[in-house]
Design a protein around this motif. Structure first.
Motif, PDB file in Angstrom:
ATOM      1  N   THR A 204     -22.756 -40.520  36.804  1.00 53.93           N
ATOM      2  CA  THR A 204     -23.933 -41.364  36.982  1.00 53.93           C
ATOM      3  C   THR A 204     -25.056 -40.601  37.660  1.00 53.93           C
ATOM      4  N   ALA A 205     -24.721 -39.838  38.707  1.00 51.33           N
ATOM      5  CA  ALA A 205     -25.740 -39.070  39.421  1.00 51.33           C
ATOM      6  C   ALA A 205     -26.406 -38.047  38.513  1.00 51.33           C
ATOM      7  N   VAL A 206     -25.601 -37.357  37.702  1.00 48.38           N
ATOM      8  CA  VAL A 206     -26.147 -36.327  36.806  1.00 48.38           C
ATOM      9  C   VAL A 206     -26.974 -36.978  35.704  1.00 48.38           C
ATOM     10  N   ARG A 207     -26.490 -38.077  35.156  1.00 47.55           N
ATOM     11  CA  ARG A 207     -27.229 -38.757  34.083  1.00 47.55           C
ATOM     12  C   ARG A 207     -28.581 -39.260  34.587  1.00 47.55           C
ATOM     13  N   ARG A 208     -28.602 -39.819  35.786  1.00 42.17           N
ATOM     14  CA  ARG A 208     -29.863 -40.324  36.334  1.00 42.17           C
ATOM     15  C   ARG A 208     -30.825 -39.185  36.655  1.00 42.17           C
ATOM     16  N   LEU A 209     -30.283 -38.075  37.156  1.00 43.67           N
ATOM     17  CA  LEU A 209     -31.130 -36.910  37.434  1.00 43.67           C
ATOM     18  C   LEU A 209     -31.784 -36.422  36.150  1.00 43.67           C
ATOM     19  N   ALA A 210     -30.989 -36.307  35.078  1.00 47.64           N
ATOM     20  CA  ALA A 210     -31.525 -35.838  33.802  1.00 47.64           C
ATOM     21  C   ALA A 210     -32.588 -36.794  33.267  1.00 47.64           C
ATOM     22  N   ALA A 211     -32.317 -38.094  33.362  1.00 51.96           N
ATOM     23  CA  ALA A 211     -33.274 -39.079  32.856  1.00 51.96           C
ATOM     24  C   ALA A 211     -34.570 -39.034  33.668  1.00 51.96           C
ATOM     25  N   HIS A 212     -34.456 -38.874  34.966  1.00 50.57           N
ATOM     26  CA  HIS A 212     -35.637 -38.813  35.826  1.00 50.57           C
ATOM     27  C   HIS A 212     -36.519 -37.621  35.479  1.00 50.57           C
ATOM     28  N   CYS A 213     -35.893 -36.530  35.077  1.00 53.30           N
ATOM     29  CA  CYS A 213     -36.648 -35.313  34.765  1.00 53.30           C
ATOM     30  C   CYS A 213     -36.952 -35.171  33.278  1.00 53.30           C
ATOM     31  N   GLY A 214     -36.565 -36.170  32.490  1.00 50.80           N
ATOM     32  CA  GLY A 214     -36.831 -36.117  31.057  1.00 50.80           C
ATOM     33  C   GLY A 214     -35.977 -35.122  30.301  1.00 50.80           C
ATOM     34  N   LEU A 215     -34.824 -34.771  30.847  1.00 50.72           N
ATOM     35  CA  LEU A 215     -33.936 -33.802  30.198  1.00 50.72           C
ATOM     36  C   LEU A 215     -32.981 -34.509  29.242  1.00 50.72           C
ATOM     37  N   GLN A 216     -33.023 -34.135  27.980  1.00 50.36           N
ATOM     38  CA  GLN A 216     -32.084 -34.645  26.985  1.00 50.36           C
ATOM     39  C   GLN A 216     -30.927 -33.655  26.883  1.00 50.36           C
ATOM     40  N   ARG A 217     -29.842 -33.946  27.575  1.00 51.74           N
ATOM     41  CA  ARG A 217     -28.716 -33.008  27.592  1.00 51.74           C
ATOM     42  C   ARG A 217     -27.937 -33.042  26.275  1.00 51.74           C
ATOM     43  N   ARG A 218     -27.465 -31.878  25.884  1.00 51.16           N
ATOM     44  CA  ARG A 218     -26.583 -31.774  24.711  1.00 51.16           C
ATOM     45  C   ARG A 218     -25.150 -31.624  25.234  1.00 51.16           C
ATOM     46  N   ILE A 219     -24.370 -32.708  25.120  1.00 50.46           N
ATOM     47  CA  ILE A 219     -23.004 -32.723  25.648  1.00 50.46           C
ATOM     48  C   ILE A 219     -22.055 -32.152  24.591  1.00 50.46           C
ATOM     49  N   THR A 220     -21.454 -31.013  24.883  1.00 49.42           N
ATOM     50  CA  THR A 220     -20.502 -30.419  23.943  1.00 49.42           C
ATOM     51  C   THR A 220     -19.080 -30.893  24.189  1.00 49.42           C
ATOM     52  N   CYS A 221     -18.804 -31.344  25.424  1.00 49.44           N
ATOM     53  CA  CYS A 221     -17.442 -31.772  25.754  1.00 49.44           C
ATOM     54  C   CYS A 221     -17.505 -32.669  26.980  1.00 49.44           C
ATOM     55  N   ASP A 222     -16.736 -33.769  26.961  1.00 46.82           N
ATOM     56  CA  ASP A 222     -16.610 -34.592  28.165  1.00 46.82           C
ATOM     57  C   ASP A 222     -15.136 -34.689  28.528  1.00 46.82           C
ATOM     58  N   VAL A 223     -14.859 -34.734  29.825  1.00 48.58           N
ATOM     59  CA  VAL A 223     -13.489 -34.619  30.315  1.00 48.58           C
ATOM     60  C   VAL A 223     -13.215 -35.699  31.356  1.00 48.58           C
ATOM     61  N   THR A 224     -11.935 -35.876  31.691  1.00 48.67           N
ATOM     62  CA  THR A 224     -11.530 -36.847  32.704  1.00 48.67           C
ATOM     63  C   THR A 224     -10.974 -36.180  33.953  1.00 48.67           C
ATOM     64  N   GLN A 225     -10.807 -34.858  33.933  1.00 48.29           N
ATOM     65  CA  GLN A 225     -10.275 -34.132  35.085  1.00 48.29           C
ATOM     66  C   GLN A 225     -11.234 -33.026  35.488  1.00 48.29           C
ATOM     67  N   ILE A 226     -11.538 -32.953  36.780  1.00 44.73           N
ATOM     68  CA  ILE A 226     -12.519 -31.976  37.237  1.00 44.73           C
ATOM     69  C   ILE A 226     -12.014 -30.549  37.045  1.00 44.73           C
ATOM     70  N   ARG A 227     -10.711 -30.332  37.151  1.00 42.03           N
ATOM     71  CA  ARG A 227     -10.177 -28.981  36.947  1.00 42.03           C
ATOM     72  C   ARG A 227     -10.407 -28.518  35.515  1.00 42.03           C
TER      73      ARG A 227
END
Length: 317
Positions: A204-227
């Motif tokens: 949520t923090a990263v998504r809001r930061l990107a939206a605030h700065c107008g950054l359209q991120r290209r997500i190549t992979c999403d994960v459920t474990q930080i490691r």
């Protein structure tokens, strides 16, 4: 109907399977399954749909859930009173945490607490912030570390201490941004990203930061474990924005982000200004730097909010 049966019923709900529930309750799976079957026999209805890979509550199970929580909360209160009389020679403290907690060395803190009160059982649960808030409000957790996405906490939740974590960009070794050492959000438009699972405080923090700065991120992979996220960044599949300590502990380049400098707030919370569980009160005193629970309570975002070493207060303005 026995308290033990209700505890086994709740364990299956909390841990998602009979196998995991039996492991958490320190009994064999057959014994836990028999306990739940006996409860179903007494109530005259099946509580779980066992046809899929993951157990699901039936309508009867959903009807039992609020009453089971109430009964077990009362049982815990009685056990806590006994523990208080016996000077914490027994008892249980239940702590929740987000997976990406870095501002506190929770393992070291719990180990130190265990050395002081070896008879107190510690139960630790990792979950998302909404799940942790619900568990604290339901009395299933005594304390929890959250990364809320709003400035206000739900009614009935008290913040005892706050930390501010700097977020940085981590990259694979040798990445051009790693050599630069710093970047602007707007300069990341062409970078592929590895993202943490949706609904977490970090995502949520990263998504809001990107939206605030107008950054359209290209997500190549999403994960459920930080490691796994760290391993994928190391392998070069993309970059990621995480708390600085995660990148440093992984040995990956940590690129400072400028304009704006991103961060997130982490809170240690409970249900009341002072925990009624003596074990939770003792642990809270340690987690808040040895201060008494009443003196450690702060309002969200207050200037006096502070944590143990490893956290920072939000920058002024």
């Amino acid at each position: 109907m026995e308290i033990r049966q209700l505890r086994h019923f709740m364990a299956v709900i909390t841990h998602g399977s009979f196998t995991a529930a039996a492991r958490a309750e320190l009994i064999v799976q057959s014994a836990l399954s028999t306990s739940v079957r006996n409860l179903e026999r007494e109530l005259g209805a099946e509580l779980f749909d066992r046809t899929g890979r993951r157990v699901v509550l039936t309508e009867a199970g959903r009807a039992l859930l609020p009453a089971a929580r109430t009964v077990l909360a009362g049982t815990d209160a009685a056990r806590d009173a006994v523990a208080a009389v016996s000077g914490l020679a027994a008892g249980r403290v239940r702590v929740g945490t987000i997976q990406t907690l870095t501002c506190v060395d929770l393992a070291a803190e719990l180990a130190a607490f265990h050395r002081l009160w070896p008879g107190v059982q510690i139960s630790l649960r990792e979950a998302t912030t909404p799940e942790l808030v619900a568990a604290v409000r339901a009395g299933e957790l005594d304390l929890a570390y959250l990364a809320p996405d709003t400035a206000e906490l739900p009614e009935g939740i008290t913040a005892f201490a706050t930390w501010y974590e700097e977020l940085v960009l981590i990259t694979a070794p040798g990445h051009p941004l790693a050599r630069a050492g710093r970047t602007l959000i707007k300069d990341l438009a062409d970078e592929p990203f590895v993202d943490f699972r949706a609904g977490t405080g970090l995502e949520t923090a990263v998504r809001r930061l990107a939206a605030h700065c107008g950054l359209q991120r290209r997500i190549t992979c999403d994960v459920t474990q930080i490691r796994l996220l760290v391993d994928l960044v190391r392998a070069g599949i993309g970059v990621a924005i995480v708390p600085r300590r995660i990148g440093e502990d992984a040995g990956l380049p940590c690129v400072a982000i400028r304009q704006p400098e991103p961060g997130r707030t982490v809170l240690l919370v409970g249900r009341a200004p002072r925990p009624r569980n003596p074990a939770a009160e003792a642990l809270l005193g340690r987690l808040c730097g040895g201060e008494p629970a009443g003196g450690a309570a702060v309002t969200v975002g207050a200037p006096g909010a502070a944590g143990r070493p490893g956290g920072r207060r939000p920058p002024a303005g």
